[in-house]
Structure formats: structure tokens, C-alpha cells
Design a protein around this motif. Structure first.
Motif, PDB file in Angstrom:
ATOM      1  N   GLN A  84       0.826  -1.205   0.000  1.00 38.51           N
ATOM      2  CA  GLN A  84       0.000   0.000   0.000  1.00 38.51           C
ATOM      3  C   GLN A  84       0.864   1.261   0.000  1.00 38.51           C
ATOM      4  O   GLN A  84       0.653   2.176  -0.813  1.00 38.51           O
ATOM      5  N   TYR A  85       1.850   1.309   0.900  1.00 37.21           N
ATOM      6  CA  TYR A  85       2.687   2.499   0.998  1.00 37.21           C
ATOM      7  C   TYR A  85       3.611   2.640  -0.213  1.00 37.21           C
ATOM      8  O   TYR A  85       3.914   3.766  -0.635  1.00 37.21           O
ATOM      9  N   ALA A  86       4.048   1.521  -0.787  1.00 36.51           N
ATOM     10  CA  ALA A  86       4.878   1.586  -1.989  1.00 36.51           C
ATOM     11  C   ALA A  86       4.082   2.189  -3.143  1.00 36.51           C
ATOM     12  O   ALA A  86       4.599   3.015  -3.905  1.00 36.51           O
ATOM     13  N   THR A  87       2.821   1.792  -3.279  1.00 40.60           N
ATOM     14  CA  THR A  87       1.973   2.358  -4.333  1.00 40.60           C
ATOM     15  C   THR A  87       1.742   3.849  -4.099  1.00 40.60           C
ATOM     16  O   THR A  87       1.791   4.654  -5.045  1.00 40.60           O
ATOM     17  N   ARG A  88       1.510   4.223  -2.843  1.00 43.90           N
ATOM     18  CA  ARG A  88       1.297   5.641  -2.532  1.00 43.90           C
ATOM     19  C   ARG A  88       2.548   6.472  -2.821  1.00 43.90           C
ATOM     20  O   ARG A  88       2.454   7.589  -3.340  1.00 43.90           O
ATOM     21  N   LEU A  89       3.738   5.915  -2.516  1.00 38.98           N
ATOM     22  CA  LEU A  89       4.972   6.646  -2.809  1.00 38.98           C
ATOM     23  C   LEU A  89       5.177   6.780  -4.316  1.00 38.98           C
ATOM     24  O   LEU A  89       5.591   7.843  -4.799  1.00 38.98           O
ATOM     25  N   GLU A  90       4.889   5.711  -5.049  1.00 43.45           N
ATOM     26  CA  GLU A  90       5.047   5.770  -6.502  1.00 43.45           C
ATOM     27  C   GLU A  90       4.143   6.849  -7.095  1.00 43.45           C
ATOM     28  O   GLU A  90       4.567   7.616  -7.978  1.00 43.45           O
ATOM     29  N   LEU A  91       2.904   6.939  -6.608  1.00 43.01           N
ATOM     30  CA  LEU A  91       1.988   7.972  -7.091  1.00 43.01           C
ATOM     31  C   LEU A  91       2.488   9.371  -6.708  1.00 43.01           C
ATOM     32  O   LEU A  91       2.404  10.306  -7.508  1.00 43.01           O
ATOM     33  N   ALA A  92       3.031   9.488  -5.478  1.00 39.01           N
ATOM     34  CA  ALA A  92       3.551  10.787  -5.042  1.00 39.01           C
ATOM     35  C   ALA A  92       4.739  11.217  -5.896  1.00 39.01           C
ATOM     36  O   ALA A  92       4.862  12.391  -6.257  1.00 39.01           O
ATOM     37  N   LEU A  93       5.601  10.283  -6.256  1.00 37.67           N
ATOM     38  CA  LEU A  93       6.745  10.614  -7.108  1.00 37.67           C
ATOM     39  C   LEU A  93       6.292  10.995  -8.512  1.00 37.67           C
ATOM     40  O   LEU A  93       6.867  11.895  -9.139  1.00 37.67           O
ATOM     41  N   GLN A  94       5.256  10.325  -9.011  1.00 36.89           N
ATOM     42  CA  GLN A  94       4.725  10.687 -10.322  1.00 36.89           C
ATOM     43  C   GLN A  94       4.126  12.093 -10.302  1.00 36.89           C
ATOM     44  O   GLN A  94       4.281  12.853 -11.262  1.00 36.89           O
TER      45      GLN A  94
END
Length: 200
Positions: free
Chosen positions: A182-192
Motif C-alpha cells: 500500500q505504501y509503496a503504491t502511494r509513494l510511486e503515485l507521489a513521485l509521479q
């Protein structure tokens, strides 16, 4: 109590070893999962990334040595392909969380079998006594059977005591894995989002 256990025969030695290994792993894993159960560090890190404070996010990583933070760290280090980097790191972290669980699983299966083996050996001894002296010494026979059953009781006890923490640890591994994803997906979206904001 010690004398009763000792009367179970030599099979009690591997059962005692199984119980020692089981207790050691249970205590170590309990302390481990107690330590890694904090996710507020990950929330703070994501907030810093969304605000564009990458240096402060890197500092946050250095302040918390947790599996979820190490996975997110890989994502920050490889901003052009964070998903794959965090997936690889996540696999390693999940393997670390499962450390010792295979041994607990083996003990759960092995302990009752060792206890049953001890019972069979004791029964063989009782029948040998019966064959040598006939049924004129019933106490010798029944005493041997009673001692033989101690091994089975000990084996089942070790398995039961190990089974409950083992299932708890498996549940924790699944829960921590879901949290990391969950947090990995949220970080990926934040970086995008940060990359899109920088491009515009």
C-alpha cells in the motif's frame, strides 16, 4: 514433574530441543514484529515527498530502520523506476519477516511424530516385558504404557504451544506485506505527481 518427563525415555531429548528452539524463535519474532509495527514514519515520509522535501525525506529514512522504510528508500533512490525497485526490496523484506517460521512449521509437524515414536518404543518395551514374564506382572506392563504415553503428551504439547504463535506470525507477515504494498503504491503515485509538477 522433571522425573515424570524423564520417564518418557530418550525421545524426550529431541522434544526438549524442539521446545527450546521453538521458544527462542517465538520470543525473537515477537520482539521483531513488535518493533516494526509502527507506520507513522512512513506517513511522515510520504507527506514530505508530496511537499517536495526530498532531502528531509531522506533524513527521515535514516531515522527509522524499519522494513517499510527500507522499501520506500529504494523507491526514492530509483525515482525513474521506483515500482520495480520497491518490489525487489519488498521481496527481500518479506523473506526477512518469514525468518524462522519454516523451523516453527517443522516443529509443529515433527513434535507429535516424535511423541508417537516414543510411545511406540515404550509399547514395544512393555510387550517385551509381557513376553518375558507373562501377565503375572501387570504393574510392569501398565507402568511402561503410562511412561510411553508421556512422550505423546509432550510432543502434542510442544506442537500446540508452537502452533498459536506460528499462525499469529503468518498473519502478521501477510498484514505487513499488504501495508508495504500500500505504501509503496502511494509513494510511486507521489513521485509521479512530483515529476509531473516539475515537468509543467
Amino acid at each position: 514433574m522433571v522425573q515424570t518427563l524423564a520417564s518418557g525415555g530418550w525421545i524426550m531429548l529431541p522434544l526438549a530441543l524442539c521446545s527450546i528452539i521453538s521458544i527462542t524463535i517465538i520470543v525473537e519474532r515477537w520482539l521483531f514484529f513488535r518493533r516494526i509495527g509502527r507506520v507513522h514514519h512512513a506517513d511522515d515520509l510520504l507527506a514530505l515527498v508530496r511537499q517536495g522535501h526530498m532531502e528531509q525525506a531522506q533524513q527521515k529514512i535514516g531515522d527509522a530502520d524499519l522494513p517499510i522504510i527500507r522499501v520506500l528508500h529504494k523507491g526514492l533512490d530509483c525515482r525513474f523506476c521506483p515500482g520495480k525497485a520497491m518490489e525487489t526490496a519488498g521481496i527481500a523484506e518479506v523473506a526477512g519477516m518469514r525468518r524462522g517460521l519454516a523451523a516453527l512449521d517443522t516443529i509443529i509437524t515433527l513434535s507429535p511424530l516424535l511423541g508417537l515414536l516414543g510411545t511406540i518404543i515404550g509399547m514395544i518395551g512393555s510387550f517385551q516385558i509381557m513376553a518375558a514374564s507373562g501377565i503375572g506382572q501387570p504393574h510392569a506392563v501398565t507402568g511402561g504404557v503410562g511412561e510411553a504415553l508421556i512422550a505423546t503428551a509432550a510432543g502434542i504439547t510442544v506442537a500446540v504451544i508452537t502452533l498459536i504463535p506460528y499462525n499469529y506470525f503468518l498473519t502478521r507477515v501477510e498484514r505487513e506485506t499488504e501495508t508495504i504494498e500500500q505504501y509503496a503504491t502511494r509513494l510511486e503515485l507521489a513521485l509521479q505527481e512530483q515529476a509531473a509538477g516539475t515537468a509543467s
